[in-house]
Design a protein around this motif. Sequence first.
Motif, mmCIF file in Angstrom:
data_model
loop_
_atom_site.group_PDB
_atom_site.id
_atom_site.type_symbol
_atom_site.label_atom_id
_atom_site.label_comp_id
_atom_site.label_asym_id
_atom_site.label_seq_id
_atom_site.Cartn_x
_atom_site.Cartn_y
_atom_site.Cartn_z
ATOM 1 N N ILE A 111 0.358 -44.607 -26.623
ATOM 2 C CA ILE A 111 -1.097 -44.441 -26.538
ATOM 3 C C ILE A 111 -1.730 -45.640 -25.844
ATOM 4 O O ILE A 111 -2.517 -45.489 -24.901
ATOM 5 N N ILE A 112 -1.388 -46.835 -26.306
ATOM 6 C CA ILE A 112 -1.967 -48.053 -25.726
ATOM 7 C C ILE A 112 -1.439 -48.295 -24.319
ATOM 8 O O ILE A 112 -2.148 -48.815 -23.450
ATOM 9 N N GLY A 113 -0.210 -47.889 -24.095
ATOM 10 C CA GLY A 113 0.409 -48.132 -22.797
ATOM 11 C C GLY A 113 -0.024 -47.188 -21.694
ATOM 12 O O GLY A 113 0.244 -47.449 -20.514
ATOM 13 N N VAL A 138 -6.016 -56.788 -31.999
ATOM 14 C CA VAL A 138 -6.928 -55.979 -32.809
ATOM 15 C C VAL A 138 -6.573 -56.005 -34.290
ATOM 16 O O VAL A 138 -7.086 -55.205 -35.075
ATOM 17 N N GLY A 139 -5.704 -56.929 -34.687
ATOM 18 C CA GLY A 139 -5.422 -57.126 -36.102
ATOM 19 C C GLY A 139 -4.299 -56.302 -36.680
ATOM 20 O O GLY A 139 -4.149 -56.224 -37.908
ATOM 21 N N LEU A 140 -3.479 -55.697 -35.828
ATOM 22 C CA LEU A 140 -2.292 -54.980 -36.285
ATOM 23 C C LEU A 140 -1.042 -55.781 -35.929
ATOM 24 O O LEU A 140 -1.139 -56.886 -35.390
ATOM 25 N N LYS A 141 0.126 -55.239 -36.221
ATOM 26 C CA LYS A 141 1.376 -55.934 -35.942
ATOM 27 C C LYS A 141 2.088 -55.301 -34.750
ATOM 28 O O LYS A 141 1.986 -54.091 -34.528
ATOM 29 N N ALA A 142 2.826 -56.114 -34.028
ATOM 30 C CA ALA A 142 3.566 -55.610 -32.870
ATOM 31 C C ALA A 142 4.543 -54.504 -33.281
ATOM 32 O O ALA A 142 4.777 -53.558 -32.529
ATOM 33 N N GLU A 143 5.078 -54.615 -34.500
ATOM 34 C CA GLU A 143 6.041 -53.610 -34.980
ATOM 35 C C GLU A 143 5.393 -52.235 -35.188
ATOM 36 O O GLU A 143 6.091 -51.218 -35.288
ATOM 37 N N ASP A 144 4.050 -52.205 -35.264
ATOM 38 C CA ASP A 144 3.357 -50.932 -35.468
ATOM 39 C C ASP A 144 3.440 -50.019 -34.257
ATOM 40 O O ASP A 144 3.044 -48.850 -34.341
ATOM 41 N N GLY A 155 -9.356 -46.490 -39.923
ATOM 42 C CA GLY A 155 -9.737 -47.795 -39.385
ATOM 43 C C GLY A 155 -8.666 -48.383 -38.483
ATOM 44 O O GLY A 155 -8.974 -48.970 -37.438
ATOM 45 N N GLN A 156 -7.399 -48.223 -38.884
ATOM 46 C CA GLN A 156 -6.299 -48.731 -38.062
ATOM 47 C C GLN A 156 -6.206 -47.969 -36.742
ATOM 48 O O GLN A 156 -5.963 -48.567 -35.687
ATOM 49 N N LEU A 157 -6.406 -46.664 -36.804
ATOM 50 C CA LEU A 157 -6.318 -45.864 -35.583
ATOM 51 C C LEU A 157 -7.471 -46.196 -34.634
ATOM 52 O O LEU A 157 -7.297 -46.176 -33.410
ATOM 53 N N GLN A 158 -8.627 -46.537 -35.191
ATOM 54 C CA GLN A 158 -9.735 -46.941 -34.329
ATOM 55 C C GLN A 158 -9.417 -48.268 -33.645
ATOM 56 O O GLN A 158 -9.799 -48.497 -32.493
ATOM 57 N N ARG A 159 -8.679 -49.129 -34.322
ATOM 58 C CA ARG A 159 -8.243 -50.386 -33.694
ATOM 59 C C ARG A 159 -7.278 -50.111 -32.540
ATOM 60 O O ARG A 159 -7.302 -50.804 -31.513
ATOM 61 N N ILE A 160 -6.435 -49.090 -32.699
ATOM 62 C CA ILE A 160 -5.529 -48.706 -31.617
ATOM 63 C C ILE A 160 -6.326 -48.179 -30.430
ATOM 64 O O ILE A 160 -6.022 -48.487 -29.268
#
Length: 273
Positions: A111-113, A138-144, A155-160
């Motif tokens: 998604i981000i890529g 955005v406050g998540l981990k690279a492993e995510d 909230g996490q998906l909005q950060r993505i």
Amino acid sequence: MLLQVKEVTHAYRENRTFWSSSRQAPVLSNVSLTLEEGQCLGLLGTSGAGKSTLGKVILGMEKPQTGQVLFQEHDFYKVHGSAKRALRRDLQAVFQDSYSAVNPRLTAEQIIGEPLENYERLSQREQKAKVGELLETVGLKAEDMTKYPNQFSGGQLQRIAIARAIALRPKLIVLDESVSSLDMVNQTYILDLLNKLKKDFGLSYLFITHDIKAAYTLCDKLAVMERGEIVDSFQDKDHIFNSTHSAVKKLLSAMLPEHPRYRTRMRRDESQS
């Protein structure tokens, strides 16, 4: 000037019925606004005011019947080819429903890529590193990056979605009700994150919302829409508390009990009445 909207008018064609012929339903009427680089403009209004339609016009999703949208001094609806591609790179969006804004079959990395694949020539290793860096920003981990949308909270998906929007370091991000579906804790986190990104990356925002408290927190200046028109605007956001327009008062009424500055003023006014 980063963005200029000049006298934009837009309408949707209503469905024809047995009793009446189809007609144009006006949504925007001679709307004009400007946004300078590095600023955040809050576009406020109740449901149906036309603010989301204006956002779509600015993003190139709805061509207006009349008027112009100038982004970086280029008419967005007249440029083509590589020029339009360059403008699209610098113009990104984050929408209200983060779940419908992503493909549920793609991982966070994919998604981000996506914008990186469209505009950058990175090796697989470089892109993975970039995605990991964006997740941490955005406050998540690279492993995510290996997780799917259903494994994240709203909230996490909005950060993505925000990580995807900033991947190309755009000039302008249109935020359409991007915190309205979140609880207060996540709203506060996202607003703080957006403010930090604005400062760190020199971003500009068009923040579309009905929530005057959120707009006041994030934005430098404000504009209020009603029935497809901008009815009041404020270069200094504090001046919104002095507005006498009914549409502004309606929006203020939702935040007044929570706003200490206005509570003090309201008590003073009541004591003098």
